[in-house]
Design a protein around this motif. Structure first.
Motif, PDB file in Angstrom:
ATOM      1  N   SER A  95     -80.536 -28.314  -0.970  1.00 34.31           N
ATOM      2  CA  SER A  95     -79.852 -29.214  -0.034  1.00 34.31           C
ATOM      3  C   SER A  95     -78.357 -29.258  -0.334  1.00 34.31           C
ATOM      4  O   SER A  95     -77.911 -28.831  -1.398  1.00 34.31           O
ATOM      5  CB  SER A  95     -80.414 -30.633  -0.171  1.00 34.31           C
ATOM      6  OG  SER A  95     -79.960 -31.219  -1.388  1.00 34.31           O
ATOM      7  N   ASP A 152     -75.938 -34.821  -1.994  1.00 36.23           N
ATOM      8  CA  ASP A 152     -76.178 -36.119  -1.378  1.00 36.23           C
ATOM      9  C   ASP A 152     -75.521 -37.195  -2.233  1.00 36.23           C
ATOM     10  O   ASP A 152     -75.929 -37.421  -3.376  1.00 36.23           O
ATOM     11  CB  ASP A 152     -77.689 -36.353  -1.283  1.00 36.23           C
ATOM     12  CG  ASP A 152     -78.061 -37.695  -0.688  1.00 36.23           C
ATOM     13  OD1 ASP A 152     -77.251 -38.307   0.029  1.00 36.23           O
ATOM     14  OD2 ASP A 152     -79.201 -38.138  -0.955  1.00 36.23           O
ATOM     15  N   TYR A 191     -81.363 -31.413  -3.883  1.00 34.83           N
ATOM     16  CA  TYR A 191     -82.815 -31.354  -3.756  1.00 34.83           C
ATOM     17  C   TYR A 191     -83.273 -29.922  -3.486  1.00 34.83           C
ATOM     18  O   TYR A 191     -82.586 -29.158  -2.815  1.00 34.83           O
ATOM     19  CB  TYR A 191     -83.290 -32.238  -2.596  1.00 34.83           C
ATOM     20  CG  TYR A 191     -82.814 -33.666  -2.693  1.00 34.83           C
ATOM     21  CD1 TYR A 191     -83.486 -34.583  -3.487  1.00 34.83           C
ATOM     22  CD2 TYR A 191     -81.691 -34.092  -1.994  1.00 34.83           C
ATOM     23  CE1 TYR A 191     -83.050 -35.905  -3.584  1.00 34.83           C
ATOM     24  CE2 TYR A 191     -81.248 -35.401  -2.078  1.00 34.83           C
ATOM     25  CZ  TYR A 191     -81.932 -36.296  -2.874  1.00 34.83           C
ATOM     26  OH  TYR A 191     -81.491 -37.597  -2.974  1.00 34.83           O
TER      27      TYR A 191
END
Length: 136
Positions: A92, A95, A104
């Motif tokens: 990912s 974040d 992630y």
């Protein structure tokens, strides 16, 4: 009394595919033993970790891909994100959360991992444990 988590079983469908994936992520392949026709034990350890994972045959009755919330602490989310992408891992974007910066990924079966860069204020990162924006 000390209690140290040292091994977590991760259910997978294809042991060799999963082993290759975790080695690509950067885990060390510690053991790979076929004990008998019904039991294969593979232990892999993330770099710098005192806790390993095990995958294999005959180790667990959990459904492959059913693990979520496995979390490791990393020093730098941006650098880890870049390194995993360069290794060919689908990862990912970073974040941003008040309690850390996360990256992630999931293994080929869908077992999901979170990598957390601790915020500077956390005691784990050398801070005093008091979040600057915490209400009194």
């Amino acid at each position: 009394m000390d209690m140290k988590l040292e091994l977590v079983a991760v259910p997978v469908t294809d042991v060799d595919r999963a082993k290759d994936f975790y080695v690509k992520v950067g885990f060390n392949a510690d053991h790979d033993r076929v004990v008998n026709a019904d039991l294969r034990f593979v232990q892999l350890t993330p770099p710098g970790s005192a806790c390993s994972i095990c995958i294999g045959e005959g180790l667990t009755t959990m459904r492959p891909g059913s693990i979520e919330g496995l979390q490791m602490v990393i020093a730098d989310a941006d650098a880890t994100h870049q390194e995993l992408k360069e290794r060919g891992v689908e990862v990912s974007d970073v974040d941003e959360q008040p309690w850390g910066r996360f990256v992630y990924f999931a293994d080929p079966d869908g077992n999901r991992w979170a990598l957390q860069q601790l915020p500077a204020w956390s005691t784990g990162a050398g801070g005093d444990g008091v979040r600057p924006d915490a209400e009194g």
